[in-house]
Design a protein around this motif. Structure first.
Motif, PDB file in Angstrom:
ATOM      1  N   ALA A 126      51.266 106.597  59.144  1.00 32.47           N
ATOM      2  CA  ALA A 126      49.741 107.213  58.376  1.00 32.47           C
ATOM      3  C   ALA A 126      50.132 107.120  56.972  1.00 32.47           C
ATOM      4  CB  ALA A 126      49.961 108.685  58.864  1.00 32.47           C
ATOM      5  N   THR A 127      51.069 107.306  56.293  1.00 31.27           N
ATOM      6  CA  THR A 127      51.384 107.102  55.129  1.00 31.27           C
ATOM      7  C   THR A 127      51.008 105.610  54.530  1.00 31.27           C
ATOM      8  OG1 THR A 127      52.868 108.615  54.800  1.00 31.27           O
ATOM      9  CG2 THR A 127      52.809 107.272  53.040  1.00 31.27           C
ATOM     10  N   GLY A 128      51.676 104.617  55.284  1.00 30.58           N
ATOM     11  CA  GLY A 128      51.292 103.146  55.168  1.00 30.58           C
ATOM     12  C   GLY A 128      49.711 102.777  55.257  1.00 30.58           C
ATOM     13  N   THR A 171      53.093  97.721  58.195  1.00 30.16           N
ATOM     14  CA  THR A 171      53.529  98.879  57.835  1.00 30.16           C
ATOM     15  C   THR A 171      54.053  99.589  59.272  1.00 30.16           C
ATOM     16  OG1 THR A 171      52.944  99.438  55.774  1.00 30.16           O
ATOM     17  CG2 THR A 171      53.744 101.120  56.601  1.00 30.16           C
ATOM     18  N   LEU A 214      47.200 105.152  54.794  1.00 32.32           N
ATOM     19  CA  LEU A 214      46.474 105.685  53.305  1.00 32.32           C
ATOM     20  C   LEU A 214      47.037 105.131  52.066  1.00 32.32           C
ATOM     21  CD1 LEU A 214      47.296 109.614  54.401  1.00 32.32           C
ATOM     22  CD2 LEU A 214      44.978 108.506  54.280  1.00 32.32           C
ATOM     23  N   VAL A 215      48.036 104.690  52.183  1.00 28.28           N
ATOM     24  CA  VAL A 215      48.616 104.066  50.747  1.00 28.28           C
ATOM     25  C   VAL A 215      47.628 102.496  50.641  1.00 28.28           C
ATOM     26  CG1 VAL A 215      50.136 102.741  49.494  1.00 28.28           C
ATOM     27  CG2 VAL A 215      50.460 104.979  50.126  1.00 28.28           C
ATOM     28  N   VAL A 262      54.319 109.759  60.963  1.00 32.49           N
ATOM     29  CA  VAL A 262      54.274 109.928  59.037  1.00 32.49           C
ATOM     30  C   VAL A 262      54.204 108.580  58.570  1.00 32.49           C
ATOM     31  CG1 VAL A 262      55.449 110.971  57.336  1.00 32.49           C
ATOM     32  CG2 VAL A 262      55.517 112.208  59.400  1.00 32.49           C
ATOM     33  N   VAL A 263      55.298 107.650  58.686  1.00 29.58           N
ATOM     34  CA  VAL A 263      55.456 106.643  57.886  1.00 29.58           C
ATOM     35  C   VAL A 263      54.089 105.611  58.241  1.00 29.58           C
ATOM     36  CG1 VAL A 263      56.631 104.282  57.608  1.00 29.58           C
ATOM     37  CG2 VAL A 263      57.728 106.436  57.714  1.00 29.58           C
ATOM     38  N   SER A 313      44.081 103.069  50.050  1.00 33.01           N
ATOM     39  CA  SER A 313      43.771 103.684  48.977  1.00 33.01           C
ATOM     40  C   SER A 313      43.921 102.675  47.697  1.00 33.01           C
ATOM     41  CB  SER A 313      44.653 104.881  48.488  1.00 33.01           C
ATOM     42  OG  SER A 313      44.234 105.869  49.655  1.00 33.01           O
TER      43      SER A 313
END
Length: 104
Positions: free
Chosen positions: A19-21, A54, A23-24, A16-17, A27
């Motif tokens: 994938a979020t890193g 990340t 994406l951010v 999760v961390v 983006s």
């Protein structure tokens, strides 16, 4: 996945961390750097470095030094919520600062 002691750890927080890193990073980083005149290839290179950093941090935090999957969480909910709030505040201030630098 196993931690440094050979105990099984839950891989979901790492995923999760990471994938979020990713994406951010992809983006926001290229868009901000392009507004400052950085070439596209350099902006994508910085975004990739940010995403890899990340993922590396998440791997170390949640896999290498992670607690075994069957260990109960001992951190109070209020403390975790406070850390989440301050982390969001830091990110918001960072984005606001970058936006303000654009107008200088």
């Amino acid at each position: 996945m196993e931690n440094r002691d050979g105990d099984a750890v839950d891989p979901v927080p790492f995923g999760v961390v990471s994938a979020t890193g990713v994406l951010v990073a992809y983006s926001f980083v290229p868009g901000y750097l392009l507004t400052f005149g950085v070439p596209l290839w350099a902006a994508l290179l910085v975004a990739t470095g940010t995403a890899l950093g990340t993922a590396g941090f998440a791997y170390h935090r949640f896999v290498v030094t992670g607690r075994p999957a069957d260990t109960p969480i001992e951190v109070p909910v209020a403390y975790r919520l406070e850390r989440l709030f301050y982390g969001g505040l830091v990110v918001a201030l960072l984005l606001a600062t970058l936006s303000a630098l654009h107008y200088l």
